[in-house]
Scaffold this motif. Sequence first.
Motif, mmCIF file in Angstrom:
data_model
loop_
_atom_site.group_PDB
_atom_site.id
_atom_site.type_symbol
_atom_site.label_atom_id
_atom_site.label_comp_id
_atom_site.label_asym_id
_atom_site.label_seq_id
_atom_site.Cartn_x
_atom_site.Cartn_y
_atom_site.Cartn_z
ATOM 1 N N UNK A 87 0.818 -1.215 0.000
ATOM 2 C CA UNK A 87 0.000 0.000 0.000
ATOM 3 C C UNK A 87 0.851 1.265 0.000
ATOM 4 N N UNK A 88 2.048 1.208 0.558
ATOM 5 C CA UNK A 88 2.932 2.378 0.550
ATOM 6 C C UNK A 88 3.238 2.773 -0.892
ATOM 7 N N UNK A 89 3.577 1.801 -1.710
ATOM 8 C CA UNK A 89 3.872 2.059 -3.116
ATOM 9 C C UNK A 89 2.627 2.551 -3.856
ATOM 10 N N UNK A 90 1.473 1.974 -3.538
ATOM 11 C CA UNK A 90 0.239 2.383 -4.204
ATOM 12 C C UNK A 90 -0.153 3.808 -3.837
ATOM 13 N N UNK A 91 0.012 4.171 -2.581
ATOM 14 C CA UNK A 91 -0.295 5.543 -2.159
ATOM 15 C C UNK A 91 0.653 6.522 -2.851
ATOM 16 N N UNK A 92 1.930 6.170 -2.932
ATOM 17 C CA UNK A 92 2.892 7.045 -3.614
ATOM 18 C C UNK A 92 2.489 7.259 -5.068
ATOM 19 N N UNK A 93 2.110 6.186 -5.746
ATOM 20 C CA UNK A 93 1.686 6.301 -7.138
ATOM 21 C C UNK A 93 0.394 7.079 -7.287
ATOM 22 N N UNK A 94 -0.539 6.870 -6.365
ATOM 23 C CA UNK A 94 -1.812 7.597 -6.425
ATOM 24 C C UNK A 94 -1.599 9.085 -6.212
ATOM 25 N N UNK A 95 -0.757 9.437 -5.240
ATOM 26 C CA UNK A 95 -0.472 10.855 -4.997
ATOM 27 C C UNK A 95 0.191 11.470 -6.230
ATOM 28 N N UNK A 96 1.128 10.754 -6.823
ATOM 29 C CA UNK A 96 1.807 11.257 -8.021
ATOM 30 C C UNK A 96 0.828 11.491 -9.160
ATOM 31 N N UNK A 97 -0.230 10.688 -9.223
ATOM 32 C CA UNK A 97 -1.212 10.852 -10.288
ATOM 33 C C UNK A 97 -2.256 11.924 -10.004
ATOM 34 N N UNK A 98 -2.350 12.385 -8.762
ATOM 35 C CA UNK A 98 -3.399 13.337 -8.410
ATOM 36 C C UNK A 98 -2.907 14.764 -8.207
ATOM 37 N N UNK A 99 -1.621 14.960 -7.995
ATOM 38 C CA UNK A 99 -1.133 16.311 -7.698
ATOM 39 C C UNK A 99 -0.189 16.776 -8.798
ATOM 40 N N UNK A 100 -0.095 18.085 -8.967
ATOM 41 C CA UNK A 100 0.860 18.613 -9.951
ATOM 42 C C UNK A 100 2.290 18.273 -9.534
ATOM 43 N N UNK A 101 3.177 18.075 -10.499
ATOM 44 C CA UNK A 101 4.563 17.717 -10.181
ATOM 45 C C UNK A 101 5.241 18.691 -9.215
ATOM 46 N N UNK A 102 4.908 19.951 -9.286
ATOM 47 C CA UNK A 102 5.539 20.940 -8.404
ATOM 48 C C UNK A 102 5.181 20.713 -6.934
ATOM 49 N N UNK A 103 4.042 20.087 -6.672
ATOM 50 C CA UNK A 103 3.596 19.855 -5.291
ATOM 51 C C UNK A 103 3.885 18.440 -4.802
#
Length: 137
Positions: free
Chosen positions: A57-73
């Motif tokens: 789930x740690x990896x999945x959360x990291x990927x989900x966050x990367x897909x939902x927020x702009x790269x700058x954030x």
Amino acid sequence: MLGPLILGRVADRFGFLPTLGAGYVLMGCGVALPLLLHAQLALAVSALVVGAIALGSVMLVAGAIAGMVPPARLSADWGLATMAYAVMQAGVAALFSNLFHLTGSYELLFGIGALAMLVSIGLIGLCLRLTAAAEAY
């Protein structure tokens, strides 16, 4: 050990957030299993399922966050998620330790854990709807 590998493969096909949701459904079932069956096999299955998905789930959360927020954030939001996870993990561990000390009941802890998984699944569902709405907009 195989949890992150399996979940990573599934996420490649279906996406991080849907895989996280499905993983949490399985994890919730694993957490609730000792409430239904007290056999050693049920406890072993629960431990394997919950352990595999917790690691992945740690990896999945990291990927989900990367897909939902702009790269700058991304860095700031990932740091916030990591801090929130650590604080909640420590707080809940202390709470569960005290609850067990007061009640002597593992069933209460598994029940609270299963309820927390339901809330988590609901929040992931909300994120999926919001993400789909943002993409449609």
